[in-house]
Enzyme design. Sequence first.
Site: not given
Ligand SMILES: Cc1cc2nc3c(=O)[nH]c(=O)nc-3n(C[C@H](O)[C@H](O)[C@H](O)COP(=O)(O)OP(=O)(O)OC[C@H]3O[C@@H](n4cnc5c(N)ncnc54)[C@H](O)[C@@H]3O)c2cc1C
Length: 337
Positions: A165, A237, A333
């Site tokens: 992670r 998480s 996380e």
């Molecule tokens: C119901 C649920 C289940 C989940 N299950 C999992 C799982 O099984 N495994 C897992 O690993 N995660 C899980 N997650 C967490 C999440 O889905 C991941 O971390 C996902 O990759 C976040 O994507 P996002 O586009 O929403 O990022 P955001 O929440 O928008 O951003 C997350 C981070 O990434 C950075 N970021 C985003 N886009 C960019 C970009 N283009 N360039 C540079 N930095 C960027 C942001 O600045 C921030 O620091 C879960 C979340 C939820 C709500």
Amino acid sequence: MAQLLENYSLKKHNTFGIEAKAKYFFEFETEAEIQDFLKKNDIIDTQYIILGGGSNLLFTEDFDGLVLHPNITGIELLDEDEDSVLLRVGCNEEWDEFVEWAVNNDLYGIENLSLIPGKIGASPVQNIGAYGVEVREVIENVEAISIESKDAVIFSNARCEFDYRNSVFKNEYKNLFIITHVQFRLKKKSDLKLQYGAISKELEAYDEINLKNIRKAIIKIRESKLPDPEELGNAGSFFKNPIVDKEKADKLKAQFENMPSYEVNDSETKLAAGWLIEQCDWKGKRFGDAGVHKDQALVLVNYGNANGNDILKLANDIRKSVMFKFGVKLEMEVNAI
Ligand SMILES: Cc1cc2nc3c(=O)[nH]c(=O)nc-3n(C[C@H](O)[C@H](O)[C@H](O)COP(=O)(O)OP(=O)(O)OC[C@H]3O[C@@H](n4cnc5c(N)ncnc54)[C@H](O)[C@@H]3O)c2cc1C
């Protein structure tokens, strides 16, 4: 086309469903647009964040700065050989739609990562993982724009410094690069990982083990365990599974016989954060509109009108009690903004 909005509500841009306003919100569709914006506005010393789908973020107050939201899409074939394809995917494609696309095209490697919310661009940031697979296993390169130099940069897999992670984008290069595309190498030949969690058990209900059925099985398992953010605000998480030294884990196991643990290497052991939190009696607890999910102690939820500080306070109380009972430090996380 690029647009700069003012006083913009982020409620629809975070899966906790928390109301927070951004002073400025800049959305762009191409590398040239963001490079042009950065040349005209040197933001490096100002307050800004990069926002994907907001499924790993917690806004604790209005954001008195600039939100950069890349809206770059598309899936492109860069290279193909007998065994694999190399795909270049735009950062604002939905992660799970890409997984579905890969499965429908008989491409192996990311099926176990079905139904993870969020965008492609965030997938390398925390090296998303589930059911024994991490995205680092299929990432060949990450393309980004440097906020400091405004240049386009390509990070090889090794330069991303992936870990559990974690990656260089959460550490040394935190907030310094806007990821625009991710290049994935997917396999054409079967390479299934079924030994993790309840996958094999769930697959007994299907007459054939193939990519589509694995995806269906994983979606079914996930839907039975995790709340849908569309229905109940959450960010999956909330805490990482803590990694402690083996000696500490052995002492805890002697004291708490049922404690789940997973060997990381000869000297380190991973503990289950959800189990630790559950043992401190947090599961299902609710304080106003902030709470701990009734079935998943690792998931904090917004029942409607919780604000970011309500969730953060609950998270800190949980951390204190886990530290008190087990002497284990829980790390978030989710990124608190
Ligand atoms: C119901 C649920 C289940 C989940 N299950 C999992 C799982 O099984 N495994 C897992 O690993 N995660 C899980 N997650 C967490 C999440 O889905 C991941 O971390 C996902 O990759 C976040 O994507 P996002 O586009 O929403 O990022 P955001 O929440 O928008 O951003 C997350 C981070 O990434 C950075 N970021 C985003 N886009 C960019 C970009 N283009 N360039 C540079 N930095 C960027 C942001 O600045 C921030 O620091 C879960 C979340 C939820 C709500």
